[in-house]
Scaffold this active site. Structure first.
Site, PDB file in Angstrom:
ATOM      1  CB  VAL A  40       7.274   9.112  -7.889  1.00  0.00           C
ATOM      2  CG1 VAL A  40       8.674   9.444  -8.318  1.00  0.00           C
ATOM      3  CG2 VAL A  40       6.912   7.660  -8.215  1.00  0.00           C
ATOM      4  CE  LYS A  66       5.127   7.744   2.097  1.00  0.00           C
ATOM      5  NZ  LYS A  66       5.888   8.562   2.880  1.00  0.00           N
ATOM      6  N   GLY A  67       0.114   5.959  -1.560  1.00  0.00           N
ATOM      7  CA  GLY A  67      -1.322   5.680  -1.595  1.00  0.00           C
ATOM      8  C   GLY A  67      -1.779   5.130  -0.266  1.00  0.00           C
ATOM      9  NE  ARG A  68      -7.639   3.816  -0.524  1.00  0.00           N
ATOM     10  CZ  ARG A  68      -8.688   4.487  -0.963  1.00  0.00           C
ATOM     11  NH1 ARG A  68      -9.604   4.857  -0.106  1.00  0.00           N
ATOM     12  NH2 ARG A  68      -8.844   4.767  -2.240  1.00  0.00           N
ATOM     13  CG  PHE A  69      -4.057  -0.327   0.395  1.00  0.00           C
ATOM     14  CD1 PHE A  69      -4.656  -0.387   1.637  1.00  0.00           C
ATOM     15  CD2 PHE A  69      -4.861  -0.184  -0.730  1.00  0.00           C
ATOM     16  CE1 PHE A  69      -6.024  -0.307   1.763  1.00  0.00           C
ATOM     17  CE2 PHE A  69      -6.234  -0.106  -0.610  1.00  0.00           C
ATOM     18  CZ  PHE A  69      -6.823  -0.162   0.644  1.00  0.00           C
ATOM     19  CG  ASP A  76      -9.976   5.508  -5.480  1.00  0.00           C
ATOM     20  OD1 ASP A  76     -10.694   6.516  -5.287  1.00  0.00           O
ATOM     21  OD2 ASP A  76      -8.929   5.286  -4.852  1.00  0.00           O
TER      22      ASP A  76
END
Ligand code: ADE
Length: 663
Positions: free
Chosen positions: A351, A353-356, A479
């Site tokens: 659901v 997707k992030g940086r890490f 952020d």
């Protein structure tokens, strides 16, 4: 683009609307007088609460009644009192009890049993509240705690020892049908499963984790679920868990994998009496103990070495030495689910997707069957992103972070087999705010609900006190953006993704602060962050940068509100989503050209949106010191909604008057 500047305009309009307009409209109707205090501990005994609020207010609106909102959070009970316009929802709920002369606190939203509220008519009728017993008929007993709050005693399954056919796999329900109120507010729920040659039993009790239980300290008592951990070194097969939610020791989570041996535990769990009474075994025991002692020394050295490297090696499931306990900060209070005791979770679709990391929707099984489960979100980090997982886990582990506008954390896991770290949290099916705004046009009420709850979440994060007044470490998010805000089913927001967050405890040196660097998403970065010119010695400057980012999100929410009669397609601040905005181009816009997102002329068509625009502008001021605090934005939302209500009343009245004149 600095339009509608000045607090002056907002305040003047507000004061005019609140005093002048309402007096003109209702020259003779008496106004209610109500208790009106910010959240404070209530003095509750049996089923009655009295607020020690010495502020009585003549309500601004002649139709206002008195209201009280009661909630409990981490066991503490708090009450807020104020005037309330019964035509408006109170915390999103329309109240139908305002004709009552008593304020009877009841759960109005079944999804939130920890919040009760009431309205009533009569002079200061919200000073004394009656508390209806909870639906489960449990007695409501509230005890004073040191800071003047009231900690509810926990409700736990409490049957002592009963036999069971649970075979320590999957999820078992305890055989206990009795729910008891624990004797002391500090007690948590505990369950023990054990099997000897004859039978298996489950013991359910309340226990104060400050004291050892069966010779062990409980370290998992902040958990919301009872995650069974196996203890080696007992004569019987022995599992134990503790947790701190109502009746959480009823559902017991086991795993199929057997725990690794834990020699560190053995010595401490052996009752010394066994050593002396079983003489023939004494020599063998001495040998065993010396082997253990050597191993223990070796293990302690490893532990120290790995801690200095910033890595937590796997510690004994629930046993910690006193030394370990004393140096564990509140940030580490939440236990990690080790590889051997993983929650029964079935992953579903991705659901986010992030940086890490990537986030999956998942099912946390609740019983033996597949039908009974709780939807959760699993944020998965590859092993290489250990540092991000650890930062976020540490932020989440502070129990004082819990707040309805901060994503609810369940637990963290080290999934060794898949070489991944997990964070398990509540799941919100409406997804993130950016997706939500792309797909929905909103009305004024939704704008207030989304915007005010976002500001409450940020204010809580920044605050050095919880809503109940307990001390807390201020946290900065660093952020904030609409993709890092989730929309809950009641259209309130909660903040998520704390991978870049910082705990602003006094222990941080200026060097550490200075090294914390320029982080975040360029599009949402405050001018001083873009320029790397933050005053790093002043922790307030981190909060000011968060407020700037929050103002852009408030702008995004406002841009999708139809109340001013003109809505455009969703666009993020500073242009199209697909455009990749780098720090250098943002510097040109935000610093050189002092550009901010456009506040369309039509925003002045609606009193509330106009006042909110001024608030947003005060939050994105170039000068960080001139920005409002998040708490101030929360208060502004209250004032702005009052002004809107009064302007609606005023409009209705003038329409009626002109109708009468025509006749
Ligand atoms: N996206 C990221 N985190 C999420 C969550 N907890 N629920 C729903 N969607 C998400």
């Amino acid at each position: 683009m600095e339009r509608f500047r000045s607090v002056g305009l907002g305040s003047v309009l507000l004061v005019y609307l609140m005093s002048g307009a309402s007096a003109l409209l209702h020259p003779s109707s008496p106004k209610s007088v109500c208790k009106s205090c910010d959240p404070q501990p209530a003095n509750c005994k049996s089923n009655q609460c009295i607020v020690n609020c010495d502020v009585s207010k003549v309500c601004p609106n002649p139709d206002d009644v008195c209201a009280a909102v009661w909630w409990r959070e981490n066991g503490l009970v708090t009450v807020r009192t104020n005037c309330h316009n019964p035509t408006q929802p109170l915390n999103g709920v329309r109240m139908d009890d305002y004709n009552s002369s008593d304020c009877v606190l009841e759960v109005r939203n079944v999804n939130n049993p920890n919040v009760r509220q009431c309205t009533c008519t009569g002079h200061e009728c919200n000073e004394r509240m009656l508390v209806n017993k909870p639906d489960d008929n449990s007695e409501l007993v509230i005890m004073p705690v040191s800071e003047g709050g009231f900690r509810l005693r926990q409700l736990c399954r409490f049957c002592d020892i009963e036999s069971t056919d649970c075979n320590a796999t999957g999820v078992c329900k305890s055989p206990c049908n009795l729910t008891s109120i624990c004797e002391k507010p500090s007690e948590v729920c505990v369950s023990v499963w054990r099997r000897n040659k004859v039978s298996a039993t489950i013991e359910t009790v309340c226990h104060d984790p400050a004291f050892p239980f069966r010779g062990q300290y409980l370290t998992d008592y902040n958990n919301t679920v009872c995650q069974m951990k196996r203890l080696k070194g007992m004569e019987d097969d022995f599992y134990i868990c503790s947790c701190n939610q109502e009746e959480c020791n009823d559902q017991l989570y086991f795993t199929n994998v057997s725990a690794p041996s834990c020699p560190g535990c053995i010595g401490k769990t052996f009752p010394p009496v066994l050593l002396v009474s079983v003489v023939p075994l004494l020599i063998a025991a001495v040998l065993l103990l010396s082997t253990f002692y050597c191993y223990h020394l070796f293990r302690q050295q490893n532990l120290k070495a790995s801690r200095t490297k910033g890595i937590d090696i796997e510690t004994c499931a629930i046993i910690m030495s006193d030394d370990d306990r004393s140096d564990s900060s509140s940030a580490n209070a939440n236990s990690l689910n080790h590889n051997t005791e993983l929650l029964p979770i079935q992953l579903d679709v991705i659901v986010g997707k992030g940086r890490f990391a990537e986030v999956h929707r998942a099912k946390l099984k609740q019983g033996a069957t597949d039908e009974s489960f709780q939807m959760v979100a699993v944020k998965m980090f590859p092993y290489e992103e250990y540092a991000s997982w650890k930062t976020e886990w540490e932020i989440f582990s502070d129990a004082e972070l819990r707040h309805e506008n901060v994503l609810q954390f369940l637990t963290a896991e080290d999934r060794k087999a898949e070489r991944r770290y997990w964070l398990i949290t509540a799941y919100h099916e409406r997804g993130n705010l950016q997706e939500f705004l792309t797909q929905h046009v909103i009305g004024w009420d939704e704008l207030c609900q989304l915007g005010a709850s976002l500001a409450r979440g940020v204010a809580h994060l920044h605050s050095d006190r919880t809503t109940c007044g307990r001390p807390k470490v201020p946290i900065v998010h660093r952020d904030i953006k609409s993709a890092n805000v989730l929309v809950k089913s009641d259209l309130s927001c909660c903040l998520c993704d704390f991978g870049l967050s910082l705990r602003l405890d006094n222990s941080m040196s200026p060097e550490e602060l200075a090294n914390s660097g320029q982080v975040g998403t360029a599009r949402y970065m405050a001018p001083e962050v873009l320029e790397s010119r933050m005053d790093l010695e002043n922790i307030e400057s981190f909060k000011q940068a968060d407020v700037y980012s929050m103002s852009l999100v408030l702008w995004e929410i406002t841009s999708r509100c139809s109340a001013n009669g003109d809505v455009r397609e969703y666009e993020p601040p500073f242009g199209k989503l697909k455009d990749h905005l780098c720090v250098e181009s943002m510097k040109d816009d935000v610093i050189r050209d002092r550009l901010r997102p456009e506040i369309a002329a039509s925003w002045a068509n609606h009193v509330g949106i106009q006042l909110l625009s001024s608030t947003i502008e005060e939050c994105w001021d170039h000068d960080p010191e001139a920005r409002l605090t998040a708490q101030c934005v929360v208060e502004r939302f209250g004032e702005i909604s009052n002004a809107v209500i009064l302007s609606i009343i005023s409009d209705t009245k003038s329409t009626q008057d002109s109708g009468n004149d025509e006749k």
